[in-house]
Write a protein that holds these residues in place. Structure first.
Motif, PDB file in Angstrom:
ATOM      1  N   ALA A   1      98.136 -83.311 -43.857  1.00 48.78           N
ATOM      2  CA  ALA A   1      98.385 -83.758 -42.480  1.00 48.78           C
ATOM      3  C   ALA A   1      97.291 -84.685 -41.956  1.00 48.78           C
ATOM      4  CB  ALA A   1      98.533 -82.548 -41.562  1.00 48.78           C
ATOM      5  N   PHE A   2      96.038 -84.435 -42.371  1.00 49.07           N
ATOM      6  CA  PHE A   2      94.929 -85.228 -41.838  1.00 49.07           C
ATOM      7  C   PHE A   2      94.330 -86.176 -42.878  1.00 49.07           C
ATOM      8  CE2 PHE A   2      95.106 -81.339 -39.253  1.00 49.07           C
ATOM      9  CZ  PHE A   2      95.294 -81.907 -37.991  1.00 49.07           C
ATOM     10  N   LEU A   3      94.918 -86.183 -44.085  1.00 45.91           N
ATOM     11  CA  LEU A   3      94.626 -87.175 -45.124  1.00 45.91           C
ATOM     12  C   LEU A   3      93.180 -87.199 -45.616  1.00 45.91           C
ATOM     13  CD1 LEU A   3      96.743 -90.129 -43.664  1.00 45.91           C
ATOM     14  CD2 LEU A   3      97.461 -88.351 -45.270  1.00 45.91           C
TER      15      LEU A   3
ATOM     16  N   ILE B   1      87.900 -75.423 -30.598  1.00 38.97           N
ATOM     17  CA  ILE B   1      87.635 -76.833 -30.896  1.00 38.97           C
ATOM     18  C   ILE B   1      88.158 -77.258 -32.267  1.00 38.97           C
ATOM     19  CG2 ILE B   1      85.572 -76.802 -29.436  1.00 38.97           C
ATOM     20  CD1 ILE B   1      83.892 -76.844 -32.029  1.00 38.97           C
ATOM     21  N   SER B   2      88.789 -76.343 -33.001  1.00 36.74           N
ATOM     22  CA  SER B   2      89.178 -76.616 -34.397  1.00 36.74           C
ATOM     23  C   SER B   2      90.142 -77.793 -34.527  1.00 36.74           C
ATOM     24  CB  SER B   2      89.779 -75.367 -35.036  1.00 36.74           C
ATOM     25  OG  SER B   2      90.926 -74.931 -34.335  1.00 36.74           O
ATOM     26  N   ASN B   3      91.170 -77.861 -33.674  1.00 36.32           N
ATOM     27  CA  ASN B   3      92.132 -78.956 -33.783  1.00 36.32           C
ATOM     28  C   ASN B   3      91.484 -80.318 -33.513  1.00 36.32           C
ATOM     29  OD1 ASN B   3      94.095 -77.054 -34.306  1.00 36.32           O
ATOM     30  ND2 ASN B   3      95.628 -78.089 -33.050  1.00 36.32           N
ATOM     31  N   SER B   4      90.573 -80.348 -32.552  1.00 39.99           N
ATOM     32  CA  SER B   4      89.863 -81.605 -32.265  1.00 39.99           C
ATOM     33  C   SER B   4      89.007 -82.019 -33.453  1.00 39.99           C
ATOM     34  CB  SER B   4      88.982 -81.428 -31.023  1.00 39.99           C
ATOM     35  OG  SER B   4      89.761 -81.110 -29.894  1.00 39.99           O
ATOM     36  N   VAL B   5      88.392 -81.029 -34.098  1.00 38.31           N
ATOM     37  CA  VAL B   5      87.578 -81.307 -35.287  1.00 38.31           C
ATOM     38  C   VAL B   5      88.454 -81.853 -36.410  1.00 38.31           C
ATOM     39  CG1 VAL B   5      86.176 -80.256 -37.104  1.00 38.31           C
ATOM     40  CG2 VAL B   5      85.793 -79.617 -34.725  1.00 38.31           C
ATOM     41  N   PHE B   6      89.605 -81.220 -36.653  1.00 33.29           N
ATOM     42  CA  PHE B   6      90.510 -81.661 -37.718  1.00 33.29           C
ATOM     43  C   PHE B   6      91.005 -83.086 -37.470  1.00 33.29           C
ATOM     44  CE2 PHE B   6      92.002 -77.081 -38.903  1.00 33.29           C
ATOM     45  CZ  PHE B   6      90.739 -76.836 -39.414  1.00 33.29           C
TER      46      PHE B   6
ATOM     47  N   HIS C   1     109.089 -76.285 -36.250  1.00 33.83           N
ATOM     48  CA  HIS C   1     108.909 -76.534 -34.814  1.00 33.83           C
ATOM     49  C   HIS C   1     107.835 -77.592 -34.522  1.00 33.83           C
ATOM     50  CE1 HIS C   1     111.499 -73.123 -33.939  1.00 33.83           C
ATOM     51  NE2 HIS C   1     110.812 -72.404 -34.804  1.00 33.83           N
ATOM     52  N   TYR C   2     107.140 -78.070 -35.556  1.00 33.74           N
ATOM     53  CA  TYR C   2     106.113 -79.107 -35.417  1.00 33.74           C
ATOM     54  C   TYR C   2     105.048 -78.733 -34.380  1.00 33.74           C
ATOM     55  CZ  TYR C   2     109.754 -81.701 -37.853  1.00 33.74           C
ATOM     56  OH  TYR C   2     110.714 -82.083 -38.757  1.00 33.74           O
ATOM     57  N   PHE C   3     104.678 -77.444 -34.388  1.00 36.24           N
ATOM     58  CA  PHE C   3     103.688 -76.953 -33.420  1.00 36.24           C
ATOM     59  C   PHE C   3     102.415 -76.591 -34.170  1.00 36.24           C
ATOM     60  CE2 PHE C   3     102.264 -73.479 -30.358  1.00 36.24           C
ATOM     61  CZ  PHE C   3     101.762 -74.393 -29.444  1.00 36.24           C
ATOM     62  N   ASN C   4     101.534 -77.571 -34.325  1.00 37.25           N
ATOM     63  CA  ASN C   4     100.314 -77.377 -35.116  1.00 37.25           C
ATOM     64  C   ASN C   4      99.209 -76.648 -34.364  1.00 37.25           C
ATOM     65  OD1 ASN C   4     101.264 -78.670 -37.484  1.00 37.25           O
ATOM     66  ND2 ASN C   4     100.901 -80.671 -36.549  1.00 37.25           N
ATOM     67  N   HIS C   5      99.401 -76.418 -33.069  1.00 37.45           N
ATOM     68  CA  HIS C   5      98.376 -75.741 -32.274  1.00 37.45           C
ATOM     69  C   HIS C   5      98.506 -74.213 -32.328  1.00 37.45           C
ATOM     70  CE1 HIS C   5      96.780 -79.401 -30.460  1.00 37.45           C
ATOM     71  NE2 HIS C   5      98.023 -79.797 -30.249  1.00 37.45           N
TER      72      HIS C   5
ATOM     73  N   THR D   1      81.788 -84.185 -39.491  1.00 41.54           N
ATOM     74  CA  THR D   1      82.188 -83.209 -38.474  1.00 41.54           C
ATOM     75  C   THR D   1      82.881 -82.015 -39.109  1.00 41.54           C
ATOM     76  OG1 THR D   1      82.468 -85.005 -36.868  1.00 41.54           O
ATOM     77  CG2 THR D   1      83.478 -82.886 -36.332  1.00 41.54           C
ATOM     78  N   ILE D   2      83.773 -82.289 -40.065  1.00 40.68           N
ATOM     79  CA  ILE D   2      84.485 -81.215 -40.758  1.00 40.68           C
ATOM     80  C   ILE D   2      83.503 -80.333 -41.528  1.00 40.68           C
ATOM     81  CG2 ILE D   2      86.061 -80.716 -42.687  1.00 40.68           C
ATOM     82  CD1 ILE D   2      87.635 -81.459 -40.333  1.00 40.68           C
ATOM     83  N   THR D   3      82.525 -80.962 -42.194  1.00 41.15           N
ATOM     84  CA  THR D   3      81.537 -80.213 -42.975  1.00 41.15           C
ATOM     85  C   THR D   3      80.717 -79.291 -42.084  1.00 41.15           C
ATOM     86  OG1 THR D   3      81.371 -82.028 -44.582  1.00 41.15           O
ATOM     87  CG2 THR D   3      79.590 -80.416 -44.559  1.00 41.15           C
ATOM     88  N   ILE D   4      80.240 -79.809 -40.953  1.00 39.18           N
ATOM     89  CA  ILE D   4      79.457 -78.995 -40.009  1.00 39.18           C
ATOM     90  C   ILE D   4      80.305 -77.842 -39.477  1.00 39.18           C
ATOM     91  CG2 ILE D   4      78.313 -78.989 -37.756  1.00 39.18           C
ATOM     92  CD1 ILE D   4      77.482 -81.912 -38.378  1.00 39.18           C
TER      93      ILE D   4
END
Length: 418
Positions: free
Chosen positions: A265-267, A317-322, A391-395, A329-332
């Motif tokens: 999803a985030f490539l 904050i996980s979705n914002s990080v992804f 449902h395309y609800f990733n949150h 940012t992902i590593t931290i």
């Protein structure tokens, strides 16, 4: 006879072997989900094959209930040591069986059927392995090192996840994709089976728990501990499940199944994701021990509360990080999440062990662990995948884990020890 520090450390090591194997298999099956779905189901519709694989993943964890009831009853009535040998054997042989199992292309519908039976056998064994190990270690350890002992036990358990991830990523780096998907994927399962057989041999030298022997000597052993649990301690069991759920779900999502989401999803690059997840497992195992040590100094409950508050903040904050697209940012984030989960895991299991008395401790731990893992964690990958794809609800994972953190923080104040 007094237990020396050397004897205590040896016992910790031997108990951790089974736990390490347990989570090695747990993590390996999750990491291998795309490969397994391709080899053991009709992959003409990849998303359907993936869901069926998660279904088999869940079936193994539902089988934990039966195994938990049987082996924990055995642990509370016949001794903690006896189940150790049986559960490790029942984990090792099916894992070796998966390594040798013909694929759907070779034997058709028998392939997923046999895979399902092997997972059920593993789940049956896993239901008794961790509760018996937890009760045994808690009762065997020195009074001033009980949290540290539990931290070592679960540090060893999570090291199994680290080893699974390390072996998986190493094979992917050393082999071409074609070779790995053809036969290389079988190697980690074969390694797991062989390690389990070695663990059986090493565990033969363990002695029975001193607390259980004292309980038996004073005629305190219950005929059916589960009856007493349901009649008099049901609220404690529910509380135990609730305080376990946040960290268990977060471990599964952030260190296992989200790696596939980050890739698709985030490539993010597959190799990069494999490396940071492997690092996460290692740090999580290390900080389980560190926070286990701190729990003996400042109380497990305090460490747990700090861990859950941190988990709540990181989850929000996980979705914002992804979505940031930044490797740094992902590593931290993964590093901080692994340390936070170390605080939760390094404290929560000692809390659970102290909530119940010796005569029903194994049964209580089994009921808490297997309800958490068998019912909730077993279906979590399936539910998260369904909600995301249909449902395309990733949150949803973020909201769900945050909610679990808040509930556990609210209820931890009701904690009592026995």
């Amino acid at each position: 006879m007094a237990i020396t520090k050397t004897s205590e450390n040896k016992t910790l090591f031997l108990c951790s072997i089974g736990g390490a194997f347990e989570y090695y298999d747990f993590s390996l099956f999750a990491l291998m989900t795309p490969v397994i779905s391709k080899h053991f189901f009709d992959d003409s519709i990849p998303s359907v094959a993936l869901l069926k694989t998660f279904g088999i993943f869940a079936a193994g964890y539902f089988a934990r209930f039966l195994g938990g009831f049987y082996f924990s009853h055995l642990g509370d009535t016949s001794g903690r040591k006896k189940p150790f040998m049986i559960t490790l054997f029942l984990m090792a042989i099916p894992t070796l069986g998966i390594a040798l199992l013909p694929t759907y292309e070779q034997i058709g519908f028998l392939a997923p059927l046999i895979l399902l039976l092997l997972r059920i056998a593993q789940g049956f064994a896993l239901g008794g392995e961790a509760p018996c190990a937890m009760a045994y270690i808690h009762e065997y350890a020195n009074e001033k090192r009980k949290s540290l002992a539990m931290g070592f036990l679960f540090g060893g358990i999570i090291f199994g996840s680290f080893f699974a991830s390390l072996l998986y990523s190493s094979l992917n780096s050393l082999m071409s994709p074609e070779t790995f998907y053809s036969w290389g994927w079988r190697i980690p399962f074969a390694v797991g089976g062989i390690l389990g057989i070695i663990g059986i041999y090493l565990r033969k030298s363990l002695n029975e728990s001193k607390d259980f022997l004292q309980c038996k000597k004073s005629n305190g052993v219950l005929k059916v501990p589960f009856f007493t649990l349901f009649q008099k301690h049901f609220k404690d069991v529910v509380l135990g499940i609730i305080i376990l759920l946040p960290s268990s779900t977060a471990f599964l999502y952030f260190l296992l199944i989200s790696s596939k989401t980050l890739e698709t999803a985030f490539l993010f690059e597959k190799i990069f994701i494999e490396k940071i997840v492997t690092l996460g497992f290692f740090l999580n195992a290390l900080f389980c021990i560190i926070f286990g040590y701190l729990s003996d100094k400042i109380k497990s409950k305090n460490v747990y509360i700090i861990g859950i508050i941190s988990l709540f903040i990181l989850t929000l904050i996980s979705n914002s990080v992804f979505q940031s697209g930044s490797k740094e940012t992902i590593t931290i984030f993964i590093i901080l999440m692994s340390i936070t989960l170390g605080a939760c895991v390094g404290s929560v299991f000692n809390i659970l062990a102290t909530m119940f008395s010796t005569k029903m401790r194994t049964s209580a731990l089994a009921l808490c662990l297997n309800t958490t893992n068998g019912l909730f964690i077993g279906i979590t990958p399936y539910v998260f995948t369904q909600i995301a794809t249909i449902h395309y609800f990733n949150h949803f994972p973020m909201l769900y884990i945050s909610f679990l953190c808040l509930i556990s923080l609210f209820l931890i104040r009701k904690l009592k020890t026995k």
